[in-house]
Design an enzyme around this catalytic site. Structure first.
Site, PDB file in Angstrom:
ATOM      1  CE  LYS A  76      -7.116   4.673   3.072  1.00  0.00           C
ATOM      2  NZ  LYS A  76      -6.128   3.113   2.174  1.00  0.00           N
ATOM      3  NE  ARG A 110      -1.135   4.550  -6.584  1.00  0.00           N
ATOM      4  CZ  ARG A 110      -1.319   2.872  -7.058  1.00  0.00           C
ATOM      5  NH1 ARG A 110      -1.328   2.324  -8.011  1.00  0.00           N
ATOM      6  NH2 ARG A 110      -0.931   1.926  -5.929  1.00  0.00           N
TER       7      ARG A 110
HETATM    8  N1  BES Z   1      -2.641   6.010   1.785  1.00  0.00           N
HETATM    9  C1  BES Z   1      -2.601   4.020   1.365  1.00  0.00           C
HETATM   10  C2  BES Z   1      -1.413   3.363   2.042  1.00  0.00           C
HETATM   11  C3  BES Z   1      -1.366   2.747   3.522  1.00  0.00           C
HETATM   12  C4  BES Z   1      -1.785   1.781   4.016  1.00  0.00           C
HETATM   13  C5  BES Z   1      -0.770   3.478   4.157  1.00  0.00           C
HETATM   14  C6  BES Z   1      -2.101   1.532   5.165  1.00  0.00           C
HETATM   15  C7  BES Z   1      -0.427   3.322   5.461  1.00  0.00           C
HETATM   16  C8  BES Z   1      -0.908   2.306   5.628  1.00  0.00           C
HETATM   17  C9  BES Z   1      -2.996   4.534  -0.241  1.00  0.00           C
HETATM   18  O1  BES Z   1      -3.275   6.062  -0.298  1.00  0.00           O
HETATM   19  C10 BES Z   1      -3.778   3.622  -0.032  1.00  0.00           C
HETATM   20  O2  BES Z   1      -5.356   3.684  -0.591  1.00  0.00           O
HETATM   21  N2  BES Z   1      -3.323   2.350  -1.064  1.00  0.00           N
HETATM   22  C11 BES Z   1      -4.011   1.238  -1.960  1.00  0.00           C
HETATM   23  C12 BES Z   1      -4.013   1.430  -3.346  1.00  0.00           C
HETATM   24  C13 BES Z   1      -5.014   0.571  -3.919  1.00  0.00           C
HETATM   25  C14 BES Z   1      -6.476   1.303  -3.761  1.00  0.00           C
HETATM   26  C15 BES Z   1      -4.254   0.112  -5.362  1.00  0.00           C
HETATM   27  C16 BES Z   1      -3.516   0.282  -1.144  1.00  0.00           C
HETATM   28  O3  BES Z   1      -2.847   0.155  -1.087  1.00  0.00           O
HETATM   29  O4  BES Z   1      -5.135  -0.267  -1.036  1.00  0.00           O
HETATM   30 MN    MN Z   2      -5.362   6.090  -0.038  1.00  0.00          MN
END
Ligand code: BES
Ligand code: MN
Ligand code: ZN
Length: 510
Positions: free
Chosen positions: A284, A358
């Protein structure tokens, strides 16, 4: 935690630090809410005028502090806004009471004792006020010790309001007493979930979380099984292991079983427990990982709900699964392009290591399905897309059964949690087709929250009723506190899960 009692004493004679009264927004200015008659009398019936002079309107969450009049022992009166005054012959909504009690309790941080003279018409109101006060009083001061590492929680901070007495409730009434007991159990466990969420990830890794679950299991007669990395490898939990592969802190799968001799139904709750989500190799960017200690909020909610069910002795079997891992980049981390063999036997091509929730949930859902529970509910901070869709205060509900999705939504509304049903459009499934494996862990960007739901659905056992709560928005409050919701970990979904367990125990669900 803050203590909660009921009293029939007259407000004016109580030796407390503050008397809390309610003020609502009436058609012609602020109006004093029922429950505060004696206090109003001490102001010669002019409390509403005094409040108006001070600029109070009765808006939700508004807090006005004023010196107590003579004849009142408490030095301070705190008027808390209840929002719009209810129509004639109707009473305040429980959620309005919960929020007001929460705002008042928070404003009294540092004080010892407060008496709440807020409107009470039935046991439901007693529960709402109690819950709101205990949740609103919460503060996380464990790391604010001004260099005194031995300082007790709050010793060097203000510390939460220590004691709340609800007036207008009946201490000898069975329903009122039960409402207090329920409020205390729910709030204590929900606040514990908040503590877990707020605990920095260097102190709460999967092993530490599992140890907390084991200790709670002992305390509350819940059977706890922990699969460590060796057991996970032996069992073939490729999803959980794959996500945890990059971390120096290995993953865990925790199973908590609460059983009741009176149970006719069995519920399984599954929680995403990423103790820190850096994104892994698909790292990230800065600005997106500072709050990612909150990525175990689903597991915290499941944990709290199972313990609460046990404390309340609900006549339902509840099994909780905490899928715990830390998502880190390293030489041993799963790479984009790797294929994992999941616990179900399916293969997953990992196209983005940041879509890790997931993967851990998939293994836990397959595992939970083996016992053929009457329903499975998973809870996860799963997608940023859900946050974009519903904002930071509402969680999305997906399900493989329309009636169950509606039931979960109604349960959420009943306890004052904002939620909304989301669809699972079949056409989004093909976006996850993989040229190498059975499925990829990513699909179309648009509707990302729904894509994630479709992925999870594939790992739920045939014929099992299932719902998925994406709490990415409401799990962690980055804005100012409001009502009974603090900054940081909120304990989102705990109360919905507890309500589902209660409804199932009562035979009112499925
Ligand atoms: N933990 C994150 C989602 C999240 C984002 C929770 C902001 C709380 C606040 C999750 O693991 C994630 O990174 N999801 C990605 C998925 C994508 C790579 C398909 C996302 O939502 O960007
Ligand atoms: Mn994630
Ligand atoms: Zn995540």
């Amino acid at each position: 935690m803050t203590a909660l009692t009921l009293s029939t004493s007259a407000a004016s004679g109580l030796k407390v630090d503050a008397l809390v009264v309610g003020v609502a927004k009436g058609a012609e200015g602020p109006v004093v809410a029922p429950g505060a008659e004696a206090v109003d009398k001490a102001y010669d019936g002019k409390l509403a005028d005094v409040l108006e002079t001070l600029g109070a309107s009765g808006a939700e969450g508004e807090v006005t502090k004023l010196p107590a009049p003579s004849g009142v022992k408490a030095p301070l009166v705190l008027a808390v806004g209840l929002g719009a005054q209810p129509e004639k012959d109707t009473s305040y909504e429980p959620e309005a009471l919960r929020r007001a009690a929460g705002a008042a309790a928070r404003a009294l941080a540092g004080a010892k004792k407060a008496a709440f003279a807020l409107p009470v018409t039935d046991a439901g109101d007693v529960g709402a006020l109690g819950e709101g006060a205990l949740l609103g009083a919460y503060s996380f001061d464990a790391y604010k010790d001004n260099g005194d590492a031995k300082a007790k929680n709050g010793k060097n901070g203000k510390g939460p309001l220590a004691e709340v007495t609800l007036l207008g409730a009946k201490p000898r009434d069975r329903a009122h007493k039960a409402a207090v007991e329920r409020a205390v159990a729910v709030a204590e466990e929900l606040n514990r979930a908040r503590d877990l969420i707020n605990t920095p990830p260097n102190d709460l890794n999967p092993e530490a979380f599992a140890a907390v679950a084991q200790a709670a299991g002992k305390e509350h007669g819940i059977k706890v099984q922990v699969l460590d990395e060796k057991a996970l490898a032996k069992g073939g939990y490729g999803g959980i292991l794959g996500v945890g592969a990059g971390s120096a802190s290995p993953p865990r799968l925790v199973k908590l079983s609460y059983t009741s001799s009176k149970a006719k139904k069995h519920l399984a709750f599954v929680g995403k427990g990423i103790t820190y989500d850096s994104g892994g190799i698909s790292l990230k960017p800065a600005g997106h990982n500072e709050t990612m200690k909150c990525d175990m909020s689903g597991a915290a909610a499941v944990f709290a709900a199972v313990v609460t069910a046990a404390r309340l002795g609900l006549a339902v079997n509840v099994t909780g699964y905490l899928a715990l891992a830390e998502n880190m980049p390293s030489g041993s981390a799963t790479r984009p392009g790797d294929v994992l063999r999941m616990y179900s036997g399916k293969t997953v091509e990992v196209l983005n290591t940041d879509a890790e929730g997931r993967l851990v949930l998939a293994d836990a859902l397959t595992k939970a399905s083996e016992e053929k529970p009457d329903a499975i509910v998973d809870v996860a901070t799963l997608t940023g897309a859900m946050m974009l869709a519903l904002g930071a205060r509402t969680f999305g509900i997906m399900a493989n059964d329309d009636a169950f999705r509606t039931a979960v939504h109604e349960a959420a509304e009943e306890v004052g949690e904002a939620a909304w049903p989301m669809p699972m459009p079949e056409h989004l499934r093909k976006g996850m087709d993989s040229s190498t494996a059975d499925i990829a862990n990513m699909g179309e960007r648009m509707g990302g929250g729904l894509v994630a739901g479709l992925f999870l659905r594939e790992f739920v056992g045939e014929g099992i009723t299932w719902a998925h709560l994406d709490i990415a928005g409401p799990a962690f409050n980055e804005s100012a506190p409001f009502g009974y919701t603090p900054k940081g970990g909120t304990g989102s979904a705990v109360r919905t899960l507890v309500r589902l367990a209660e409804l199932t125990a009562a035979g009112d669900l499925g």
